[in-house]
Design an enzyme around this catalytic site. Sequence first.
Site, PDB file in Angstrom:
ATOM      1  N   ASP A 149       0.983  -1.235   0.057  1.00 49.95           N
ATOM      2  CA  ASP A 149       0.149   0.079   0.041  1.00 49.95           C
ATOM      3  C   ASP A 149       1.032   1.391   0.063  1.00 49.95           C
ATOM      4  OD1 ASP A 149      -2.316   1.721   0.766  1.00 49.95           O
ATOM      5  OD2 ASP A 149      -3.269  -0.133   1.140  1.00 49.95           O
ATOM      6  N   HIS A 226      -3.837   6.082   3.197  1.00 50.75           N
ATOM      7  CA  HIS A 226      -4.365   4.754   2.873  1.00 50.75           C
ATOM      8  C   HIS A 226      -3.767   3.537   3.526  1.00 50.75           C
ATOM      9  CE1 HIS A 226      -5.788   1.881  -0.219  1.00 50.75           C
ATOM     10  NE2 HIS A 226      -6.888   2.762  -0.325  1.00 50.75           N
ATOM     11  N   SER A 560     -11.138  -1.101  -1.108  1.00 47.77           N
ATOM     12  CA  SER A 560      -9.799  -1.188  -0.550  1.00 47.77           C
ATOM     13  C   SER A 560      -9.918  -1.196   1.066  1.00 47.77           C
ATOM     14  CB  SER A 560      -9.204   0.470  -0.510  1.00 47.77           C
ATOM     15  OG  SER A 560      -8.412   0.567  -1.610  1.00 47.77           O
TER      16      SER A 560
END
Length: 785
Positions: A149, A226, A560
Site C-alpha cells: 500500500d 491509505h 480497499s
Amino acid sequence: MEVVIKLLICHSFLLLLLPALAAAETLQTYIVQLHPHEGGSASAVSTAGSRLDWHASFLERSVSPEQEKHPSSRILYSYHTVFDGFAAQITDGEAASLRALPGVASVRADRRLELHTTYSYRFLGLNFCPTGAWARSGYGRGTIVGILDTGLWPESPSFDDRGMPPAPVRWTGVCQGGDHFNASNCNRKLIGARFYSKGHRANYPTNPSEAASLLEYVSPRDAHGHGTHTASTAAGAAVPGASVLGAGAGEARGVAPGAHMAAYKVCWFNGCYSSDILAGMDDAVRDGVDVLSLSLGGFPIPLFEDSIAIGSFRATVRGVSVVCAAGNNGPARSSVANEAPWVLTVGAATLDRRFPAYVRLGNGGVLYGESMYPGKTGGLKKGGNKDDLELVYAAGGTRESEYCLKGSLDKAAVAGKMVVCNRGITGRADKGEAVKEAGGAAMILANTEINRQEDSVDVHVLPATLVGYKEAVELKKYITSTRRPSARLVFAGTRIGRARAPAVALFSARGPSLTNPSVLKPDVIAPGVNIIAAWPGNIGPSGLDVDARRSNFSVLSGTSMAAPHVAGIAALVRSSHPSWSPAMVRSAIMTSADITDRQGKAIMDGEGGRAGVFAMGAGHVSPARAVDPGLVYDIQPGDYVTHLCTLGYTHMEIFKITHTGVNCTAELQKNRGFSLNYPSIAVAFKSGGAKSSSAVLRRTVTNVGTPNSTYTAQMAAPPGVKIAVAPTTLSFVEFGDQRSFRVTVEAASPPAGKDSAEGYLVWKQSGGQGKHVVRSPIAVTWVAE
Ligand SMILES: *[C@@H]1O[C@H](CO)[C@@H](O)[C@H](O)[C@H]1NC(C)=O
Ligand SMILES: *[C@@H]1O[C@H](CO)[C@@H](O)[C@H](O)[C@H]1NC(C)=O
Ligand SMILES: *[C@@H]1O[C@H](CO)[C@@H](O)[C@H](O)[C@H]1NC(C)=O
Ligand SMILES: *[C@@H]1O[C@H](CO)[C@@H](O)[C@H](O)[C@H]1NC(C)=O
C-alpha cells in the site's frame, strides 16, 4: 480525489513537455520475464550479484551500443521469487530486440494501477467504531500480514506492540530506513517495512523541491493515509478508550489484533506501478508473510498480462494467502478486477452504522442525510427558523458551479449561505473546500442519478451533509418552488443498528469475471463503507498539509477497506489452522459467509433489490464461523495449471503466469472432465442455439470438523435450470477424510431477457453435533458464441 487530481495535473504537465523530447529514444519501464534456467544454471544465479549479471546480459545483447551507461544501470529491479526476470528502463526499439532473444518469455510495458478507495483521503476528527468486534483478543497470533500500500505511519497507537510476542523465527524481513523512518520505527507489531519507488520515479521524475512539496516520504512512511488505514484494519492493535468526539466511545482494533504486520510501500501520489508491486511481492514472499493484502488494481486484463495475478500465483504456491480488493467500478457488470482463481477477491458492503445529519427545510420538511462533521448534535424540533441559512444552488450559473468545482462559485451569491452541490464523480471533499473558499457557510452534497442512495461520508472543512438522489430531487423541487429557500443542518451523532446491513455497496465491482466466467468473482463481500481506522498524525482536512485538527483516525470507503478485513480474517483462520493451504483458508471464509443481513433478511444491493451472486459472491464474511467451517474445498497448485488448460490458454500464456511448462493436451487427457475444486460453482454456457447445455462439475471436500460426521445436500436451482448432486449424502469417519461428488447443471436456452441465473448448494451436517453448514453459490452465465 487528491491522488487523481495530482495525476491529471502531472499528465497535462508532461504532455506540454514531452512532445519535444518524445523521440523513439524515450526510455520507458518494461518488465522482462525470463525462462528460469535459460542462459545460466540455477546454481549460477543463486546469488544476488550473479542474478543481476545474468539479467544485465540480456540488456547487453539488446541495448544500443552508443549508450554510455552500463546496461545494468538501467535495471530497476531483479525479481526471483514470485517472478523470474527484471524491470528496466529501455526504449521501444530495445524492447523489441529483447523480445526476440532466446530465453525471454515476455516484455511488457509497466502499468499504473490505483488504490481502490472512493476518492476521499480526508481526515476525520472522530474515531473508531468496532468494525473488528468479532476479533477475539490474541487471535491471529503467530501470523504475519503483509500490506502492499502507501506505507504506514508507525507512531499510530494502532501499531503499538504491547503484549506482542517477538517476530516468528522464520521471519527474514527488514525495517528499511529512509526519509523520517529508521529501524527504531519497527517493533513486535510492525516487524518489517520496505519501500519501492523506482517504477514510480521512472514515470514521474520530480526534482527534489517538487518532491518535497508533494510530501512524499522516500521511505516506508505513509504520506497519504491509505496504507495506515488498511494496515490497521487488518491487524491493528487494540486502542482502548478511543472515543468518538461528541458521539459515544469505541475501541479501535484490527480484525487480527494478535497478528504481526509488515508494510511494503508500492503506492505513491500518482498511483502504484506494476514494477514496484512485483518487487514488493517478491520480497514479501521471501520475507515470510502468511497473508498479503492488496487494496489496489486496475481494470480486468488477461491473467498472463496482469502482474498481480502473476505474482500472486507463485505466492500461493509458496503457501501465502493473497487477498485483493475487487475494485470500485460497480455496479457496472463484469467490472471485477483482481479475479485470478488463486486470489481471494473482496467486494464492499455497508455497516449498520449511520451518521445522520438531517436537512430541515424552511417549510418544515425533513430530508435524511449523512455526515461525519463533528458538529454539535441537536434535535429536529428545537428552535425556530431564525437560525436557518439561505439555500443556494448553481451559484455561478454554470454546470461547474452545480458541481461546486473549484473557482466556479460566485462569491457574492454564496457568502454566508448553505450551498447545494451535485455529487457526480468529482472529489467530494474538494467541493467542501470550494464552498468554504467562496465564503459559503454550509454545504449539502446532493447525489445525482448515478450516485443513487450511496452514502460514503467524509469529513468536510465546513458543516455539511450528503443526501441521496431521492432527497436531492425533493430538495431541488423545494428550492425552485420557493422565493427564499432556507434550511438548517441537524447533526444526530452516530447511530448503530438502525439500518439494514450489510448491503452491497453501489460502487463495489461486479461479476461475472470478464477474463474467466467459469470462476465466480468476487468471492465474498466485507465492510467497506464509512470505515474508521488509523490515520497519519500529520494529515489534516486538506489532505497532505499539516493541520491543527490532527487525529489518529479517519473514515474511508472502498473495496480497499474491505480487503484488509478479509486479510485479517485469513490471519485468524491461519492462526487456528497453521497447516492449511491458501485454498483451504479461502474455502473456510467463503462457505461460512452470510447471505442474510442482521435482520435475517436477504442481503440487499445498493443498486436496488436483493444482492445477487455477482455482487456478493458467497456472501458477507463471518469470521467466527470461518475458523470452524466443517468441510473445506482444497486446491493444489497444479490444479490451477490444469484449470488454465481448460480455459484454452496457450502453453506460452500459461508459462507467463506459472513460470512452468505444461503440455495441455497431455494434461487434459490425464484429467478428463476436470473442474477446479473451487468453493463456489460457476458454469458458463454458450448462448444461441436452441439445444440445451449441460455441465458436470466434480468437487472434493475434506473433513476438518468432527469425526464420524454425515452431511446431506440441499440445493436451490434457478427457474429453467436443473441441478443435480450425486451422491446426496457424504459420510466421514476420520478428521481429514475426503469425499467427492458431482454437480450436474442442465439448462435450455437462457431464461427470457436474462443472461445469468443463480442458485446454491449446501452441505448440512446431520446428527448429534451437526452444526456445520457448508454453502456454495451457483452461478450460470450464458456467453455469446
Ligand atoms: C531513528 O530516528 C529517531 C528519530 O529521528 C532517532 O532518535 C534515533 O536515534 C534513530 N535511530 C537510529 C537507529 O538511527
Ligand atoms: C495520537 O496518538 C499519539 C501517539 O499515541 C498520541 O500521543 C496523541 O495524543 C494521539 N492524538 C489524538 C488526537 O488522540
Ligand atoms: C503433448 O502431449 C501429447 C499427448 O501426450 C503429445 O502427442 C504431444 O507430442 C505433446 N506435445 C509436446 C509439444 O510435447
Ligand atoms: C467413530 O465411529 C467408529 C465406529 O462406530 C467408532 O469406533 C469411533 O470411536 C468413532 N470415533 C469418534 C471420534 O467418535
